[in-house]
Design an enzyme around this catalytic site. Sequence first.
Site, mmCIF file in Angstrom:
data_model
loop_
_atom_site.group_PDB
_atom_site.id
_atom_site.type_symbol
_atom_site.label_atom_id
_atom_site.label_comp_id
_atom_site.label_asym_id
_atom_site.label_seq_id
_atom_site.Cartn_x
_atom_site.Cartn_y
_atom_site.Cartn_z
ATOM 1 N N ARG A 19 0.825 -1.221 0.000
ATOM 2 C CA ARG A 19 0.000 0.000 0.000
ATOM 3 C C ARG A 19 0.853 1.263 0.000
ATOM 4 N NH1 ARG A 19 -3.499 -0.479 5.000
ATOM 5 N NH2 ARG A 19 -1.582 -1.462 5.680
ATOM 6 N N ASN A 37 -6.118 -2.482 1.900
ATOM 7 C CA ASN A 37 -6.167 -3.927 2.079
ATOM 8 C C ASN A 37 -7.614 -4.373 2.147
ATOM 9 O OD1 ASN A 37 -3.408 -4.365 2.199
ATOM 10 N ND2 ASN A 37 -3.313 -4.361 4.429
#
Length: 93
Positions: A19, A37
């Site tokens: 990320r 996520n």
Amino acid sequence: MTHTLHLVIHGRVQGVGYRAWCADEAVSRGLSGFVRNRREGTVEAVISGPSEAVAAMLEACRSGPAHAHVERIEEALAEAPPAGTGFRVAATV
């Protein structure tokens, strides 16, 4: 021309900095959207910007950061996020 993609990235993509890497890459390319996520173990992203930058970001996402192992990416066209929202890491869903 602005192009927007919704991505679901499968593989070893959680717990490897995917990320943060994705957000850094997107910001450096001038893209907007988000990355987060998902509880089932994938990473979801919406990337929006000039067609060439989106295509380059998609290619970069196929590799990801050093410790990631991307198995496949589901991609679909999406609506562009509101103008001026930048790119962010969003909460897990």
